[in-house]
Scaffold this motif. Structure first.
Motif, mmCIF file in Angstrom:
data_model
loop_
_atom_site.group_PDB
_atom_site.id
_atom_site.type_symbol
_atom_site.label_atom_id
_atom_site.label_comp_id
_atom_site.label_asym_id
_atom_site.label_seq_id
_atom_site.Cartn_x
_atom_site.Cartn_y
_atom_site.Cartn_z
ATOM 1 N N GLY A 274 44.886 51.723 36.033
ATOM 2 C CA GLY A 274 44.167 50.659 36.715
ATOM 3 C C GLY A 274 44.738 49.303 36.349
ATOM 4 O O GLY A 274 45.261 49.105 35.252
ATOM 5 N N ARG A 275 44.649 48.360 37.280
ATOM 6 C CA ARG A 275 45.199 47.034 37.054
ATOM 7 C C ARG A 275 44.166 45.926 37.192
ATOM 8 O O ARG A 275 44.478 44.763 36.932
ATOM 9 N N VAL A 276 42.954 46.291 37.608
ATOM 10 C CA VAL A 276 41.920 45.289 37.863
ATOM 11 C C VAL A 276 40.570 45.839 37.431
ATOM 12 O O VAL A 276 40.304 47.039 37.587
ATOM 13 N N ALA A 277 39.726 44.981 36.904
ATOM 14 C CA ALA A 277 38.328 45.335 36.643
ATOM 15 C C ALA A 277 37.451 44.218 37.170
ATOM 16 O O ALA A 277 37.714 43.043 36.904
ATOM 17 N N LEU A 278 36.440 44.584 37.934
ATOM 18 C CA LEU A 278 35.479 43.620 38.470
ATOM 19 C C LEU A 278 34.103 43.982 37.934
ATOM 20 O O LEU A 278 33.490 44.969 38.350
ATOM 21 N N PHE A 279 33.642 43.209 36.966
ATOM 22 C CA PHE A 279 32.372 43.474 36.302
ATOM 23 C C PHE A 279 31.347 42.436 36.729
ATOM 24 O O PHE A 279 31.582 41.234 36.617
ATOM 25 N N GLY A 280 30.195 42.915 37.188
ATOM 26 C CA GLY A 280 29.105 42.035 37.573
ATOM 27 C C GLY A 280 27.974 42.097 36.581
ATOM 28 O O GLY A 280 27.832 41.245 35.709
ATOM 29 N N ARG A 281 27.159 43.136 36.709
ATOM 30 C CA ARG A 281 26.003 43.257 35.824
ATOM 31 C C ARG A 281 26.405 43.397 34.363
ATOM 32 O O ARG A 281 25.683 42.959 33.462
#
Length: 405
Positions: A274-281
């Motif tokens: 993986g090259r991206v992480a999108l964390f919200g909560r």
């Protein structure tokens, strides 16, 4: 100013297997799903009250994240992006790229007492690209660069001919509009939001095949900048990455869970391609968002391991006088949960290793000494020569200095 996202994308495409770059996004677009509760619970609430932060407080947290300059992308609703990107110009001299949620399928409509998110997802768009780009309809060509030029587009496939065809048709219409208006997008692929859509053991392959099939007919000008999807484990991640090294795969964070959940997830996603992480909560519900974000960066830069990071994070909270949501022993457990906007269904697992002292790390006066144990002779740390304890001490001491000022 060059955006870190653009620099990292160039590096990854230039050397898909060798580049060490990793993109982190803070997903502050929860007001497109949860309404009043999107900003999270207020720390000032009394024990018997349920009080939420205000939208103004939510946006102030975003301003702090922008000022920190650790994440590469801040994802917002179109209304918040208008305020911070267009009106306040906060991204003009920042390495961070602003982005806006460009559509909101019905499975992210989660009001209190609502049922819409439980039915098979339907494509829907609240925002217009013109509003995201310039703040009003019918932008002139020169105005289109005034706001955000990057957006998130979501699709949810439920293995149903008519519903999935409608989803594909709406995505095609969006891509064509976006290309004409020079608007980039990244594609979010949710798992089916109805339980009988596909067998659980077939879901990873189902999603991977749909990604490959959906994008096979899309020329480079209309393709997503990267993907955002549920992390289905090493095998599924490696399969998708190997299929097309230039299809940059990112993972979504899902429910908040424990700190170890978040740290292990981003660590494993990078480990397997993986090259991206999108964390919200996971970010929004952290006790100290800036410290939490800094540890995410340390993890993807291989400066610290997940368990060490949890302990060091608790040490920072202790130094700042912030009571953690969970005791350290609980925070060092895994809590699996459905990666969706509505509802959680999972169980807790204790971390099997690390039977060492579970007390929070020592105060900064002690850890500063420990962090000096291994350097490269130039006063900077030599992480390769450090033990796990020394790395933990170094990072905790550094964060104590950063956030304790």
């Amino acid at each position: 100013m060059e955006k870190s996202l653009d620099r990292k994308l160039k590096s990854i495409h230039a050397d898909p297997t060798g580049s060490k770059e990793f993109i982190i996004a803070d997903a502050k677009d929860a007001d497109m799903a949860f309404g009043i509760g999107a900003p999270g619970l207020s720390p000032e609430r009394h024990d018997q009250e349920l009080k939420y932060k205000t939208l103004a407080e939510y946006r102030e947290q975003i301003r702090e994240v922008i000022k920190q300059e650790v994440v590469d992308i801040v994802l917002m609703s179109a209304s918040t992006s208008e305020k911070l990107t267009i009106d306040e110009r906060l991204f003009d001299n920042s390495p961070i790229t602003p982005a806006a949620r460009a559509n909101d399928t019905t499975d992210v409509h989660v009001p209190r007492g609502g049922k819409i998110h439980l039915a098979p997802a339907k494509p829907f768009r609240s925002a217009s690209l013109d509003h995201i780009q310039c703040g009003h309809l019918d932008c002139s060509p020169e105005e289109r660069a005034y706001g955000a030029d990057l957006g998130l587009y979501s699709v949810t496939f439920n293995n149903n001919l008519e519903e999935d065809l409608a989803t594909l048709e709406r995505y095609k219409e969006f891509r064509e509009e976006a290309e004409r208006k020079k608007f980039r997008h990244f594609l979010e692929i949710f798992d089916p939001n109805i339980s009988n859509a596909v067998a659980a053991d077939l879901a990873p392959g189902f999603i991977n095949d749909l990604i490959a099939r959906t994008l096979a007919g899309v020329a480079s000008a209309g393709r997503p900048t990267f993907l955002k999807m549920v992390y289905h484990g090493p095998r599924a991640m490696e399969e998708l990455v190997a299929y097309d090294p230039h299809l940059i795969v990112g993972i979504l964070g899902g429910s908040a869970g424990t700190t170890l959940d978040a740290f292990q997830l981003i660590y494993d996603a990078k480990k397997y391609g993986g090259r991206v992480a999108l964390f919200g909560r996971k970010i929004n519900q952290a006790e100290h968002q800036l410290a939490f974000i800094q540890f995410l960066r340390y993890l993807v830069e291989d400066k610290i391991q997940p368990v060490e990071a949890v302990k060091a994070y608790h040490g920072v909270l202790q130094e700042l006088g912030i009571k953690p949501t969970r005791e350290l022993e609980v925070d060092l457990t895994y809590q699996t949960a459905v990666m969706s906007y509505g509802g959680e269904d999972g169980k807790t697992f204790s971390f099997p290793a690390q039977k060492t002292d579970s007390k929070p790390a020592a105060s900064s006066s002690k850890t500063t000494t420990a962090s000096q144990a291994a350097t490269n002779g130039k006063g900077t740390p030599d992480f390769a020569a450090m033990s796990s304890a020394e790395k933990l001490a170094y990072h905790q001491a550094r964060l104590n200095r950063m956030f304790g000022e």
